[in-house]
Design an enzyme around this catalytic site. Structure first.
Site, PDB file in Angstrom:
ATOM      1  N   THR A   1      44.597  92.789  13.352  1.00  0.00           N
ATOM      2  CA  THR A   1      43.359  92.847  12.565  1.00  0.00           C
ATOM      3  C   THR A   1      42.705  94.223  12.718  1.00  0.00           C
ATOM      4  O   THR A   1      41.539  94.411  12.375  1.00  0.00           O
ATOM      5  CB  THR A   1      42.377  91.738  12.998  1.00  0.00           C
ATOM      6  OG1 THR A   1      42.217  91.815  14.416  1.00  0.00           O
ATOM      7  CG2 THR A   1      42.889  90.367  12.617  1.00  0.00           C
TER       8      THR A   1
ATOM      9  N   ASP B   1      55.771 108.874  15.710  1.00  0.00           N
ATOM     10  CA  ASP B   1      54.896 110.020  15.441  1.00  0.00           C
ATOM     11  C   ASP B   1      54.939 110.153  13.934  1.00  0.00           C
ATOM     12  O   ASP B   1      55.934 110.614  13.370  1.00  0.00           O
ATOM     13  CB  ASP B   1      55.455 111.288  16.111  1.00  0.00           C
ATOM     14  CG  ASP B   1      54.540 112.483  15.888  1.00  0.00           C
ATOM     15  OD1 ASP B   1      54.055 112.644  14.756  1.00  0.00           O
ATOM     16  OD2 ASP B   1      54.315 113.250  16.837  1.00  0.00           O
ATOM     17  N   HIS B   2      53.884 109.703  13.261  1.00  0.00           N
ATOM     18  CA  HIS B   2      54.015 109.543  11.808  1.00  0.00           C
ATOM     19  C   HIS B   2      54.223 110.869  11.076  1.00  0.00           C
ATOM     20  O   HIS B   2      54.701 110.891   9.960  1.00  0.00           O
ATOM     21  CB  HIS B   2      52.856 108.721  11.225  1.00  0.00           C
ATOM     22  CG  HIS B   2      51.565 109.458  11.073  1.00  0.00           C
ATOM     23  ND1 HIS B   2      50.742 109.719  12.129  1.00  0.00           N
ATOM     24  CD2 HIS B   2      50.947 109.976   9.990  1.00  0.00           C
ATOM     25  CE1 HIS B   2      49.673 110.376  11.692  1.00  0.00           C
ATOM     26  NE2 HIS B   2      49.774 110.544  10.387  1.00  0.00           N
TER      27      HIS B   2
ATOM     28  N   HIS C   1      51.926 115.603  17.142  1.00  0.00           N
ATOM     29  CA  HIS C   1      52.307 115.989  15.777  1.00  0.00           C
ATOM     30  C   HIS C   1      52.664 117.477  15.649  1.00  0.00           C
ATOM     31  O   HIS C   1      53.687 117.840  15.089  1.00  0.00           O
ATOM     32  CB  HIS C   1      51.157 115.725  14.799  1.00  0.00           C
ATOM     33  CG  HIS C   1      50.655 114.308  14.805  1.00  0.00           C
ATOM     34  ND1 HIS C   1      51.486 113.228  14.946  1.00  0.00           N
ATOM     35  CD2 HIS C   1      49.400 113.791  14.662  1.00  0.00           C
ATOM     36  CE1 HIS C   1      50.758 112.119  14.887  1.00  0.00           C
ATOM     37  NE2 HIS C   1      49.496 112.436  14.723  1.00  0.00           N
TER      38      HIS C   1
HETATM   39  C1  BG6 Z   1      46.380 110.647  13.888  1.00  0.00           C
HETATM   40  C2  BG6 Z   1      45.196 111.152  14.661  1.00  0.00           C
HETATM   41  O1  BG6 Z   1      47.514 110.609  14.695  1.00  0.00           O
HETATM   42  O2  BG6 Z   1      46.618 111.505  12.775  1.00  0.00           O
HETATM   43  C3  BG6 Z   1      43.977 111.243  13.774  1.00  0.00           C
HETATM   44  O3  BG6 Z   1      44.945 110.271  15.743  1.00  0.00           O
HETATM   45  C4  BG6 Z   1      44.273 112.069  12.548  1.00  0.00           C
HETATM   46  O4  BG6 Z   1      42.859 111.765  14.471  1.00  0.00           O
HETATM   47  C5  BG6 Z   1      45.541 111.578  11.860  1.00  0.00           C
HETATM   48  O5  BG6 Z   1      43.174 111.969  11.674  1.00  0.00           O
HETATM   49  C6  BG6 Z   1      45.935 112.507  10.737  1.00  0.00           C
HETATM   50  O6  BG6 Z   1      46.979 111.940  10.019  1.00  0.00           O
HETATM   51  P1  BG6 Z   1      47.242 112.349   8.512  1.00  0.00           P
HETATM   52  O7  BG6 Z   1      48.510 111.640   8.164  1.00  0.00           O
HETATM   53  O8  BG6 Z   1      46.055 111.894   7.721  1.00  0.00           O
HETATM   54  O9  BG6 Z   1      47.364 113.829   8.500  1.00  0.00           O
END
Ligand code: BG6
Length: 463
Positions: free
Chosen positions: A13, A171-172, A234
């Site tokens: 949630t 790690d997106h 990142h």
């Molecule tokens: C996250 C951070 O991992 O990535 C955030 O914790 C940040 O603070 C975000 O805002 C940024 O992701 P993106 O995909 O919007 O660049």
């Protein structure tokens, strides 16, 4: 749907689930991706039924899914979602979860920990009560700990239960289209590949600028700050892909090895004040759940060096910050000018919000003049709707990879350990010198000191 495969989200949630995970899972359904259709178990403490949860989730999916929302697809998708109410901090409630899994015939598990790391150990203890859980996969989110020590302890907890190969550290940024493109741009083009070194490049700048502030995440962010929240994970991932040697082959391990060599060659600056600037946006201390005398940085700019043959003596500038004048993530490669007075060639890899590549080079001014001017080629990949349609969003790509067992684009423990080590050490040096975060106005370019950091060395941020 493969009923035996179950994708369970702890923290079902929370914001991450609504904004990212459910829309990503919906996109997979809409794209009809084979092999990705699992049962979805949402674990949360709130008092929902599967029906009320599906209704609630609908609004988020409608708003955040990449692919068009349609009633049909959503009906199909939501039938896969089952809400299970429990308190994840109570070990005995996992007995009930085990029974529930038996009932829904769940056998192969993927657990997604969409909760703060302080809950991880408790969930792992609880999972001991679930048959087959330790053979399942687990996906964990950054931050992996709050510093090197905490990260190590967290890792021990996870590895004591799950097989290391089944731990997916997401790690997106590694799922973003243009981050995936960096290797192709570098290695498939001799015009870049052959000059990708300190002999021809003057500096490389990696920027991740955000317009948003900390919003509702002040409690988490105030313990973290820009260095830990963005740079340690990142931006270091991107740095290593930009700077690594070409992997020997396509295997996962080969790319990781090359990335690791870059991290291992990172040199800590001798004089921190000359190489790092931290900032804090005005108004940050009034954000919800932020301490009123907080010194946490919401902006960081670092000048660093990689001590190897390819990069010796060439600075990398990395910056990230919140509440800035624009949202922009890019990697700018500034080449050395062949003659004094000539503008440098610049290659800019645009990661977001626009995806594309910009290239600046010198040509003769048209007409009678022999002056030199810059040609500016700007390729926008995401401007084409077909590309938008066909490009999965980062979470969609990574969750899909995890379901299929592809570990290539996930963070590895040794990378995390080494980058924590570096970030911990520069934070410590900054604090020991008594340096504080410089205030900067919301909506600006960050602290002016970060501009001066480059000016001192004859450089400027590429905007
Ligand atoms: C996250 C951070 O991992 O990535 C955030 O914790 C940040 O603070 C975000 O805002 C940024 O992701 P993106 O995909 O919007 O660049």
């Amino acid at each position: 749907m493969n009923k035996e495969k179950t994708f369970t989200i702890f923290g079902g949630t929370g914001d991450l689930t609504f904004r990212k995970l459910l829309p990503a899972l919906y996109n997979m359904e809409a794209a009809d991706k084979e092999g990705l259709s699992t049962q979805i178990v949402i674990v949360g403490r709130r008092d929902y039924t599967s029906e009320t949860y599906r209704d609630l989730a609908r609004e988020w999916v409608e708003k955040f899914a990449r692919l068009a929302y349609t009633v049909d697809v959503y009906e199909r998708f939501s039938r896969r979602i089952i809400y299970y109410r429990m308190d994840i901090t109570e070990e005995e409630s996992y007995e009930g979860l085990n029974e529930f899994y038996k009932k829904i015939e769940a056998k192969e598990h993927i657990f997604y920990f969409a909760v703060a790391p302080r809950f991880f150990a408790g969930i792992v203890s609880g999972l001991k009560h679930i048959r087959g859980a330790c053979e399942g996969k687990v996906v964990i989110e950054k931050p992996f700990g709050e510093d090197l020590l905490a990260a190590k302890s967290l890792n021990r907890t996870m590895e004591a239960f799950f097989t290391p190969e089944n731990i997916y550290r997401i790690d997106h940024y590694l799922g973003k289209e243009m981050v995936r493109n960096i290797q192709t741009i570098r290695f498939a083009n001799p015009i870049f590949q052959n000059v990708w070194n300190a002999e021809y490049i003057d500096c490389i700048q990696i920027s991740a600028l955000e317009e948003v502030g900390v919003e509702t995440r002040g409690g988490y962010y105030d313990h973290s700050g820009a260095l830990k929240d963005m740079m340690q994970n990142h931006l270091f991932q991107i740095l290593t892909i930009v700077a690594m040697e070409r992997p020997q082959g396509p295997a996962v391990e080969e790319m990781h090895q090359e990335q690791m060599k870059v991290l291992a060659a990172l040199k800590a600056p001798e004089e921190i004040a000359e190489n790092m600037v931290l900032g804090q946006y005005e108004g940050y201390r009034q954000e919800p759940s932020v301490k009123e005398d907080s010194v946490t940085e919401t902006y960081a700019a670092v000048r660093l060096f990689i001590d190897n043959d390819r990069w010796k003596g060439m600075p990398f500038y990395i910056r990230t910050g919140k509440k800035l004048g624009k949202r922009e993530m890019q990697v700018a490669v500034v080449f050395k000018s062949p003659l004094p007075g000539l503008e440098p060639n610049i290659l800019n890899i645009k990661i977001q919000p626009t995806e594309g590549v910009y290239l600046q080079f010198n040509i003769k001014k048209p007409g009678e003049s022999d002056d030199t001017i810059q040609a500016k080629m700007d390729f926008c990949q995401s401007c084409l709707q077909i590309n938008q349609m066909n490009t999965p969003e980062a979470y969609e790509r990574l969750i899909g990879a995890c379901i299929l067992g592809n570990r290539a684009w996930f963070s590895q423990w040794d990378q995390i350990e080494t980058s924590w080590n570096y970030v911990d050490s520069i934070r410590k040096m900054y604090a020991e010198r008594g340096l504080l975060a410089y205030p900067y106005p919301a909506g600006s370019n960050g602290p002016v000191e970060a501009d001066r950091l480059l000016e001192k060395y004859g450089h400027a941020w590429f905007d």
